[in-house]
Enzyme design. Structure first.
Site, mmCIF file in Angstrom:
data_model
loop_
_atom_site.group_PDB
_atom_site.id
_atom_site.type_symbol
_atom_site.label_atom_id
_atom_site.label_comp_id
_atom_site.label_asym_id
_atom_site.label_seq_id
_atom_site.Cartn_x
_atom_site.Cartn_y
_atom_site.Cartn_z
ATOM 1 N N TYR A 357 0.827 -1.210 0.000
ATOM 2 C CA TYR A 357 0.000 0.000 0.000
ATOM 3 C C TYR A 357 0.864 1.263 0.000
ATOM 4 O O TYR A 357 0.761 2.107 -0.896
ATOM 5 C CB TYR A 357 -0.949 -0.039 1.209
ATOM 6 N N LYS A 361 1.628 3.920 -3.112
ATOM 7 C CA LYS A 361 1.225 5.325 -2.931
ATOM 8 C C LYS A 361 2.437 6.240 -3.109
ATOM 9 O O LYS A 361 2.334 7.310 -3.707
ATOM 10 C CB LYS A 361 0.630 5.547 -1.531
HETATM 11 N N1 LIG Z 1 -8.269 6.012 6.103
HETATM 12 C C1 LIG Z 1 -7.083 6.352 6.558
HETATM 13 O O1 LIG Z 1 -6.764 6.145 7.742
HETATM 14 C C2 LIG Z 1 -6.097 7.048 5.647
HETATM 15 C C3 LIG Z 1 -4.923 7.530 6.213
HETATM 16 C C4 LIG Z 1 -4.031 8.233 5.413
HETATM 17 C C5 LIG Z 1 -4.307 8.430 4.081
HETATM 18 N N2 LIG Z 1 -5.451 7.923 3.538
HETATM 19 C C6 LIG Z 1 -5.696 8.173 2.125
HETATM 20 O O2 LIG Z 1 -6.917 8.855 2.035
HETATM 21 C C7 LIG Z 1 -7.585 8.518 0.834
HETATM 22 C C8 LIG Z 1 -8.990 8.110 1.148
HETATM 23 O O3 LIG Z 1 -8.967 7.023 2.032
HETATM 24 P P1 LIG Z 1 -10.309 6.391 2.585
HETATM 25 O O4 LIG Z 1 -10.033 5.905 3.965
HETATM 26 O O5 LIG Z 1 -11.411 7.310 2.321
HETATM 27 O O6 LIG Z 1 -10.405 5.132 1.633
HETATM 28 P P2 LIG Z 1 -11.667 4.207 1.352
HETATM 29 O O7 LIG Z 1 -12.749 4.452 2.342
HETATM 30 O O8 LIG Z 1 -11.138 2.827 1.205
HETATM 31 O O9 LIG Z 1 -12.170 4.734 -0.068
HETATM 32 C C9 LIG Z 1 -11.452 4.504 -1.233
HETATM 33 C C10 LIG Z 1 -12.200 5.131 -2.372
HETATM 34 O O10 LIG Z 1 -11.464 4.938 -3.588
HETATM 35 C C11 LIG Z 1 -12.355 4.443 -4.580
HETATM 36 N N3 LIG Z 1 -11.654 3.647 -5.575
HETATM 37 C C12 LIG Z 1 -10.917 2.532 -5.374
HETATM 38 N N4 LIG Z 1 -10.464 2.065 -6.550
HETATM 39 C C13 LIG Z 1 -10.919 2.899 -7.511
HETATM 40 C C14 LIG Z 1 -10.799 2.936 -8.919
HETATM 41 N N5 LIG Z 1 -10.105 2.013 -9.584
HETATM 42 N N6 LIG Z 1 -11.393 3.946 -9.596
HETATM 43 C C15 LIG Z 1 -12.119 4.870 -8.948
HETATM 44 N N7 LIG Z 1 -12.281 4.885 -7.596
HETATM 45 C C16 LIG Z 1 -11.691 3.905 -6.898
HETATM 46 C C17 LIG Z 1 -13.336 3.598 -3.786
HETATM 47 O O11 LIG Z 1 -14.462 3.354 -4.582
HETATM 48 P P3 LIG Z 1 -15.401 2.069 -4.309
HETATM 49 O O12 LIG Z 1 -16.341 2.509 -3.230
HETATM 50 O O13 LIG Z 1 -16.064 1.872 -5.624
HETATM 51 O O14 LIG Z 1 -14.506 0.946 -3.914
HETATM 52 C C18 LIG Z 1 -13.590 4.529 -2.598
HETATM 53 O O15 LIG Z 1 -14.476 5.532 -2.966
HETATM 54 C C19 LIG Z 1 -6.751 7.439 0.181
HETATM 55 O O16 LIG Z 1 -5.977 8.022 -0.832
HETATM 56 C C20 LIG Z 1 -5.871 6.931 1.289
HETATM 57 O O17 LIG Z 1 -4.643 6.466 0.783
HETATM 58 C C21 LIG Z 1 -6.366 7.247 4.288
#
Ligand SMILES: NC(=O)c1ccc[n+]([C@@H]2O[C@H](COP(=O)([O-])OP(=O)(O)OC[C@H]3O[C@@H](n4cnc5c(N)ncnc54)[C@H](OP(=O)(O)O)[C@@H]3O)[C@@H](O)[C@H]2O)c1
Length: 615
Positions: A357, A361
């Site tokens: 992951y 990234k």
């Molecule tokens: N959550 C954390 O603790 C955390 C911490 C640091 C950074 N981040 C970063 O923050 C961002 C958002 O994280 P999150 O927690 O909101 O993630 P999440 O809840 O897993 O959501 C991921 C999103 O990406 C979409 N997605 C995945 N593959 C795709 C594709 N091929 N084309 C278009 N859309 C796609 C998913 O759509 P579907 O619903 O269709 O699957 C979903 O809307 C990410 O970039 C992550 O790396 C998260």
């Protein structure tokens, strides 16, 4: 609160030095609140048809612990990492003092009085947002629509087989989500109409060239948008290499190509993670990646062992993308998935990252830097994002993420200890602070439109560290005062959480605990053997807890601390009013209040849906 700093004298000094600069975003005097008690509210569309079709399904790692609540036991492995991050005790980690990395956020006095002009900048602006059905982007969209209802259209890229399906997802996963209840209250009967006048679902996929959009549609959107926010990601720590690289590395390339078509684009914002810093140690600055940067090379020679290669590895991102694709041909169908997972972890570790992951990234960031040309870019790097601390209401959360399975199992009496360095630090940030920082950065850099790349780490480990031993005490305090109820309605009393530095000690504890809990202590203390059935149940429970401990190890023994100087300068450039409305001063978080009164009640309400609470 004071005790949180006992383990980090450097950080304590840092905090004291900054006290005079404090502002409104403050929990210190806040009284206990229920997650539904405070609501901060301010305050007919068409979907666009595209033949873009996506059938990509991402795999998620999951694990269950033995318990009565299997629904809650599914672990979203998002943001979890696999490999141990070195063996250094946290107390040995030195926080070196570096000069902060550049950035363009220094401000004059006049600018500070006027602030960034967040609301002014965002008014009427068109957005293109990916990942909108995910946890973070939803909080972003809610905040934009609540605080800046005159924003332009927000195009949301959604994976779906056709437009009807995308619209259905928009309604069920975004518009009807509880997160939006303030807006529902504000707009009443016209809520749907308002939402659909702003949000435009677009069928597409970041893995496809041109994002899976037809040319006409792509051109139409390209003419209308001012800001691109890429929040789409695959956050599974040990995802198949080809899948993770497609979304996290190639995805940003496709978005950047699309960005180049956007006539009036002012900013490209990439949501990354602070953990792209991989196995870097000590204080880690907000420095962008350039193509080919390789963490293993940076530390080459620092940790010489018999396994250290003679020459530092060279990272070629294009080559990695080809490798991920071509390797598919070389594996047998029956073990393809497993082999591709192993390949991802192996490549990540070779180059100095702990898992697939964060490695993919980081390569995504590198590709953005190499392709951006004159486009202004902001990279937001949050650490572990947890529930909202204030807006739209405290404690909103989606999914059972990161530290949450442990918190929940502990509360239910199913896990009484964990593998963790007691003096280590858990780097957590509330989702609404991440969103506020994102909006401030968009306005700040979108307004200037200066070509360049700016990185913001939204993280707490340097300015307001939460030590694991203090977290354990807070969990105990919470469950002691507000215990879970068992199936008979009796309170579950939990002992204080034991923290173990070695897997061996943790494993012994798990065995003792599971035998005790299953009423087998007498049997085990006699010479009689456990029955096969009992042994199977106990072993399964122990193995699952050990699995969890393994995947958390890079976090519970993490050797890096995320500097956030750029983020602090961004705060300094805001007006007092902006600080109240868009605050993200992680330093001001009172962890006791956040963990015990906001986060755990939020988890119990939104993730466990109220199960196990007093009626
Ligand atoms: N959550 C954390 O603790 C955390 C911490 C640091 C950074 N981040 C970063 O923050 C961002 C958002 O994280 P999150 O927690 O909101 O993630 P999440 O809840 O897993 O959501 C991921 C999103 O990406 C979409 N997605 C995945 N593959 C795709 C594709 N091929 N084309 C278009 N859309 C796609 C998913 O759509 P579907 O619903 O269709 O699957 C979903 O809307 C990410 O970039 C992550 O790396 C998260």
């Amino acid at each position: 609160m004071g005790s949180l700093f006992l383990n980090s004298p450097t950080l304590a000094t840092n905090k004291l030095a900054k006290l005079s600069g404090k502002f409104q975003w403050c929990f210190l005097r806040r009284k206990k609140m229920s997650s539904s008690s405070i609501v901060y509210c301010q305050g007919g569309g068409k979907a666009i048809r595209s033949s873009g079709f996506s059938s990509v399904l991402t795999e998620r790692s999951s694990s269950t612990l033995v318990g009565d609540d299997h629904a809650a036991a599914v672990i979203d492995a998002g943001s979890l990492v696999l490999s141990p991050n070195g063996n250094k005790g946290q107390s040995e980690i030195s926080i070196k003092d570096f000069d902060s990395y550049g950035g363009t956020t220094s401000s004059s006095l006049v600018e500070i009085q006027e602030g960034i002009g967040i609301v002014k900048f965002l008014g009427g602006k068109g957005f293109f947002i990916t990942g909108a059905t995910g946890f973070l982007a939803k909080v972003l969209i809610e905040k934009i629509l609540r605080t800046m209802p005159d924003v332009g259209k927000i195009y949301v890229l959604i994976k779906a087989k056709n437009m009807e399906a995308a619209m259905a997802r928009l309604k069920s996963e975004i518009i009807n989500a509880e997160l939006f209840k303030c807006l529902q209250q504000t707009y009443g009967k016209s809520y749907q109409t308002f939402m659909l006048s702003k949000l435009v679902p677009v069928v597409g996929n970041v893995c496809e060239s041109n994002l899976g959009l037809e040319e006409d549609l792509a051109n139409l959107i390209a003419n209308e948008i001012d800001v691109i926010v890429n929040s789409a990601a695959n956050t599974t720590f040990d995802e198949r290499y080809d899948v993770a690289i497609d979304i996290n590395t190639r995805g940003p390339c496709h978005l950047m190509s699309f960005a180049k078509k956007c006539q009036k684009l002012k900013l490209f914002l990439q949501v990354s993670t602070a953990y792209v810093n991989g196995q870097r140690q000590g204080r880690i600055m907000e420095k962008p990646f350039c193509i080919g940067d390789c963490i293993a090379r940076e530390s080459f020679g620092d940790f010489v062992s018999e396994n250290t290669p003679r020459f530092p590895p060279t990272l070629d991102v294009e080559n990695e993308m080809k490798l991920a694709l071509n390797s598919k041909e070389t594996f047998q169908e029956n073990d393809l998935a497993q082999k591709m997972k192993e390949l991802g972890l192996q490549r990540a570790r070779k180059f100095g990252w702990q898992d697939t992951y964060v490695f993919t990234k980081a390569m995504g960031e590198m590709m953005i830097d190499s392709l951006r040309g004159d486009i202004p870019v902001v990279i937001i790097r949050p650490s572990v994002i947890e529930s909202t601390c204030r807006e739209p209401f405290p404690g909103w959360m989606e999914g059972n993420r990161m530290m949450d399975p442990i918190i929940l199992y502990y509360g239910k009496g199913q896990l009484t200890g964990f593998l963790v360095d007691p003096n280590g630090v858990l780097d957590v940030v509330p989702a609404d602070m991440v969103v506020n920082a994102t909006l401030a950065a968009i306005a700040r850099h979108g307004m200037v439109q200066k070509s360049g790349i700016n990185v913001y780490q939204i993280a707490s480990s340097v300015v307001n560290p939460l030590a694991f031993e203090d977290l354990a005490k807070l969990l105990y305090e919470h469950y002691n005062s507000t215990p879970y109820m068992d199936s008979k309605g009796s309170p579950i009393h939990v002992p204080s959480m034991k923290l173990f530095k070695s897997m061996e000690d943790f494993s012994d504890h798990l065995w003792r605990d599971v035998i005790q809990r299953n009423g087998l202590a007498e049997l085990a203390s006699s010479d009689r053997k456990l029955s096969l059935k009992h042994e199977f149940i106990c072993r399964k429970s122990v193995e699952q807890a050990k699995y969890l401990a393994n995947i958390y190890e890079p976090y519970t023994f993490y050797g890096g601390r995320f500097d956030n100087s750029n983020t602090q300068r961004l705060i300094e450039s805001m007006s007092e009013n902006e600080k109240k409305k868009f605050g993200f001063d992680v330093e001001s978080i009172d962890w006791r209040d956040y963990i015990t009164n906001v986060h755990i009640p939020g988890l119990r309400r939104h993730v466990l849906k109220g199960r196990g609470m007093c009626s």
